[in-house]
Design an enzyme around this catalytic site. Structure first.
Site, PDB file in Angstrom:
ATOM      1  N   LYS A  39       0.813  -1.086  -0.031  1.00  0.00           N
ATOM      2  CA  LYS A  39       0.258   0.023   0.112  1.00  0.00           C
ATOM      3  C   LYS A  39       0.900   1.382  -0.075  1.00  0.00           C
ATOM      4  O   LYS A  39       0.723   2.134  -0.860  1.00  0.00           O
ATOM      5  CB  LYS A  39      -0.824  -0.003   1.340  1.00  0.00           C
ATOM      6  CG  LYS A  39      -2.463   0.172   0.957  1.00  0.00           C
ATOM      7  CD  LYS A  39      -3.208   0.268   2.330  1.00  0.00           C
ATOM      8  CE  LYS A  39      -4.260  -0.741   2.210  1.00  0.00           C
ATOM      9  NZ  LYS A  39      -4.875  -0.969   3.469  1.00  0.00           N
ATOM     10  N   ARG A 158     -18.522   9.665   3.125  1.00  0.00           N
ATOM     11  CA  ARG A 158     -19.057   8.669   2.139  1.00  0.00           C
ATOM     12  C   ARG A 158     -18.287   8.231   1.195  1.00  0.00           C
ATOM     13  O   ARG A 158     -17.530   9.014   0.433  1.00  0.00           O
ATOM     14  CB  ARG A 158     -20.416   9.146   1.482  1.00  0.00           C
ATOM     15  CG  ARG A 158     -21.419   9.510   2.374  1.00  0.00           C
ATOM     16  CD  ARG A 158     -22.409  10.456   1.629  1.00  0.00           C
ATOM     17  NE  ARG A 158     -21.727  11.862   1.176  1.00  0.00           N
ATOM     18  CZ  ARG A 158     -22.313  12.597   0.580  1.00  0.00           C
ATOM     19  NH1 ARG A 158     -23.435  12.378  -0.039  1.00  0.00           N
ATOM     20  NH2 ARG A 158     -21.618  13.666   0.208  1.00  0.00           N
ATOM     21  N   GLU A 159     -18.341   6.873   0.942  1.00  0.00           N
ATOM     22  CA  GLU A 159     -17.299   6.561  -0.052  1.00  0.00           C
ATOM     23  C   GLU A 159     -18.068   7.019  -1.483  1.00  0.00           C
ATOM     24  O   GLU A 159     -19.252   7.160  -1.515  1.00  0.00           O
ATOM     25  CB  GLU A 159     -17.070   5.227  -0.451  1.00  0.00           C
ATOM     26  CG  GLU A 159     -16.389   4.499   0.680  1.00  0.00           C
ATOM     27  CD  GLU A 159     -16.439   2.953   0.785  1.00  0.00           C
ATOM     28  OE1 GLU A 159     -16.605   2.240  -0.414  1.00  0.00           O
ATOM     29  OE2 GLU A 159     -15.831   2.591   1.955  1.00  0.00           O
ATOM     30  N   PHE A 256     -31.837   8.989   1.421  1.00  0.00           N
ATOM     31  CA  PHE A 256     -31.749   7.774   2.150  1.00  0.00           C
ATOM     32  C   PHE A 256     -33.160   7.167   2.227  1.00  0.00           C
ATOM     33  O   PHE A 256     -33.418   6.409   2.927  1.00  0.00           O
ATOM     34  CB  PHE A 256     -30.992   8.038   3.480  1.00  0.00           C
ATOM     35  CG  PHE A 256     -29.670   7.573   3.274  1.00  0.00           C
ATOM     36  CD1 PHE A 256     -28.960   8.700   2.746  1.00  0.00           C
ATOM     37  CD2 PHE A 256     -29.040   6.371   3.805  1.00  0.00           C
ATOM     38  CE1 PHE A 256     -27.579   8.440   2.440  1.00  0.00           C
ATOM     39  CE2 PHE A 256     -27.633   6.129   3.473  1.00  0.00           C
ATOM     40  CZ  PHE A 256     -26.878   7.274   2.841  1.00  0.00           C
ATOM     41  N   ALA A 259     -35.814   2.977  -2.140  1.00  0.00           N
ATOM     42  CA  ALA A 259     -35.837   1.543  -1.582  1.00  0.00           C
ATOM     43  C   ALA A 259     -35.295   0.825  -2.871  1.00  0.00           C
ATOM     44  O   ALA A 259     -34.939   1.224  -3.907  1.00  0.00           O
ATOM     45  CB  ALA A 259     -37.457   1.269  -1.852  1.00  0.00           C
ATOM     46  N   GLY A 260     -34.905  -0.494  -2.489  1.00  0.00           N
ATOM     47  CA  GLY A 260     -34.294  -1.430  -3.306  1.00  0.00           C
ATOM     48  C   GLY A 260     -33.635  -2.643  -2.827  1.00  0.00           C
ATOM     49  O   GLY A 260     -34.110  -3.083  -1.649  1.00  0.00           O
ATOM     50  N   CYS A 267     -19.412  -0.249   6.216  1.00  0.00           N
ATOM     51  CA  CYS A 267     -19.884   0.499   7.372  1.00  0.00           C
ATOM     52  C   CYS A 267     -21.045   0.340   7.888  1.00  0.00           C
ATOM     53  O   CYS A 267     -21.122  -0.417   9.092  1.00  0.00           O
ATOM     54  CB  CYS A 267     -19.702   1.910   6.990  1.00  0.00           C
ATOM     55  SG  CYS A 267     -17.923   2.421   6.460  1.00  0.00           S
ATOM     56  N   LYS A 270     -21.718  -3.554   9.270  1.00  0.00           N
ATOM     57  CA  LYS A 270     -21.168  -4.044  10.376  1.00  0.00           C
ATOM     58  C   LYS A 270     -21.094  -3.171  11.794  1.00  0.00           C
ATOM     59  O   LYS A 270     -21.043  -3.503  12.877  1.00  0.00           O
ATOM     60  CB  LYS A 270     -19.600  -4.234  10.271  1.00  0.00           C
ATOM     61  CG  LYS A 270     -18.753  -3.061   9.716  1.00  0.00           C
ATOM     62  CD  LYS A 270     -17.634  -2.683  10.718  1.00  0.00           C
ATOM     63  CE  LYS A 270     -16.872  -1.380  10.140  1.00  0.00           C
ATOM     64  NZ  LYS A 270     -16.342  -0.489  11.029  1.00  0.00           N
TER      65      LYS A 270
END
Ligand code: UGA
Length: 440
Positions: A39, A158-159, A256, A259-260, A267, A270
């Site tokens: 890395k 947020r990614e 947010f 729906a889906g 994140c 977990k």
């Protein structure tokens, strides 16, 4: 202006690499550390080892300036920096709900041993409440310098929007125990604070809880609308219109409420499980027992998506060819951790279909986890000759598909829209059997 502290970032995964690069962009001198040599080599060469829009350009801009360095040596980091940000991962423990704190503990221990001069150590990892207090004691016991202190500063990026969220966060939360710690961490975020970003200064436990509470709320919001989708399916109602209508109430808000197929990633899933585990240890499991439902509703959507495909294929996947569009847990990311799309792809494969997966960025990371699936080099390759198309991650390129063009590539016009992003009438008018979650 107060003097700018020199910074270190320990752990150069999604969070740490982004934080390191963005802090240089904000004007700080930064050293990044990781125990993973590969890395570090990649970052030194100016290459981000994952997909995150905007980040490679920023790394490239700063790598030659001498203001951003990377190392695997804790002694070098301790010597260089005044403020150390610990950004290592806290994954879910294998077979358990609890978070695995091995990496956090190892990072604190390795750093502490070298802290001969006064420094502020700032925890950014998502941890169970009570961890910061324990780590403060670890520093007090193990750092040679007795003025070393700890602050807790949860991260909300947020990614896919990591750069924007780091440079312009909604808020900053500082968990501290002294005036000196507060002032020091303020100097490390001075340019962000100067733009008017709200700052909440609090204790360790609150700072830790802000993070898990925020992610639990977001997960609950998604599962709420997915629960409504289940009811919509039973009544013939349309969950996308329902979400639009309730979302106009500012107290609820439309964000947010898509729906889906539900939430995935490294994140939300977990974090809610670790919260359930920690609440149990604290004797308040009832307070968050609803999060078990949130988790279950979320996982049920994956099973339902597999069923929708089954309906379109007259009850069996055996011997069929299925295009799975999307492998990442969300668009603009190559992250496949707990990816709903990949989970469904694997389930469909186990039921006997030949699965052709295509993701604009995540084919390679998906192939490492599910080598048994086939990965197509292009969208057209994935679609060619299939009996069923499953749109499972809403990349823009999939949203923009034309029903007639796609129709000319497939063997049968069957489509599951797992993210409710297509216009059903357009596809039905072009002769497609269109099915979606929570929508007639
Ligand atoms: C999430 C939080 O949004 C961040 O604030 C937090 O910092 C981060 O976790 C973390 O703890 O590090 P992220 O995992 O990058 O960020 O992704 P989100 O944008 O939250 O999406 C999570 C999942 O929910 C995705 O699988 C997405 O497809 C799904 N989702 C999101 C829905 O199913 N419906 C929605 O309406 C929104």
């Amino acid at each position: 202006m107060t003097q700018r502290p020199r910074l270190s970032v320990i752990g150069t995964g999604y969070l740490g690499a982004t934080h390191a690069v963005c802090m240089v962009e904000l004007g700080y001198d930064v050293i990044g550390l990781d125990v993973d040599e590969a890395k570090i080599e990649s970052l030194r060469a100016g290459k981000i080892p994952f997909f995150e829009p905007g980040l490679p350009e920023l790394l490239g801009k700063h790598i030659d300036s001498g203001r951003l360095r990377f190392t695997t040596d804790y002694a070098e980091v301790a010597e260089f920096a005044d403020v150390h940000f610990v950004c290592v991962g806290t994954p879910q423990k294998k077979g358990q709900y609890a978070a695995d704190l091995t990496y956090v503990d190892a990072a604190f221990r390795s750093l502490a041993a070298h802290l001969t001069r006064r420094a502020l150590v700032v925890g950014k990892s998502t941890v169970p409440a009570g961890t910061a207090a324990r780590l403060a004691k670890l520093l007090a016991d193990e750092a040679p310098n007795k003025e070393v202190e700890l602050a807790w500063n949860p991260e909300f990026l947020r990614e896919g929007f990591a750069v924007e969220d780091t440079l312009r966060p909604d808020r900053l939360v500082f968990g501290v125990r002294s005036e000196w710690a507060e002032q020091t961490i303020r100097t490390a975020f001075e340019p962000v604070i100067a733009t008017g970003t709200p700052v909440i200064v609090t204790d360790y436990a609150t700072a830790e809880l802000v993070k898990v509470a925020a992610n639990s709320f977001l997960a609950t919001k998604i599962s709420f609308i997915n629960a409504m989708a289940e009811v919509c399916e039973a009544t013939g109602a349309d969950v996308t219109q329902l979400a639009d209508a309730i979302g106009h109430d500012a107290r609820i808000g439309r964000r947010f409420l898509n729906a889906g197929l539900g939430f995935g990633g490294g994140c939300l899933p977990k974090d809610i499980r670790a919260f359930i585990a920690r609440a149990g240890e604290l004797g308040v499991d009832q307070a968050v027992s609803f999060l078990r439902d949130v988790d279950e509703i979320n996982l049920r959507r994956r099973a339902r998506t597999v069923e929708l495909g089954l309906d379109l294929l007259d009850g069996s996947y055996r011997g069929t060819k299925v295009a799975v569009l999307g492998a990442a847990f969300k668009p603009d990311s190559d992250d496949v951790r707990d990816s709903p799309a990949l989970d469904v792809a694997a389930a469909v494969g186990r039921r006997g279909a030949t699965v052709q997966v295509y993701d604009p960025e995540a084919n390679a990371s998906a192939a490492r986890v599910h080598p048994e699936l086939t990965y197509a080099a292009s969208l057209d390759d994935a679609l060619r000759g299939v009996d069923l198309v499953m749109l499972l991650t809403e990349w823009q390129v999939f949203r923009a598909m034309d029903p007639v063009t796609v129709g000319s590539l497939v063997a049968q016009r069957n489509l599951v829209d797992g993210r409710n992003v297509l216009v059903p009438s357009q596809w039905r008018d072009a002769g497609w059997h269109y099915r979606a979650l929570g929508r007639p």
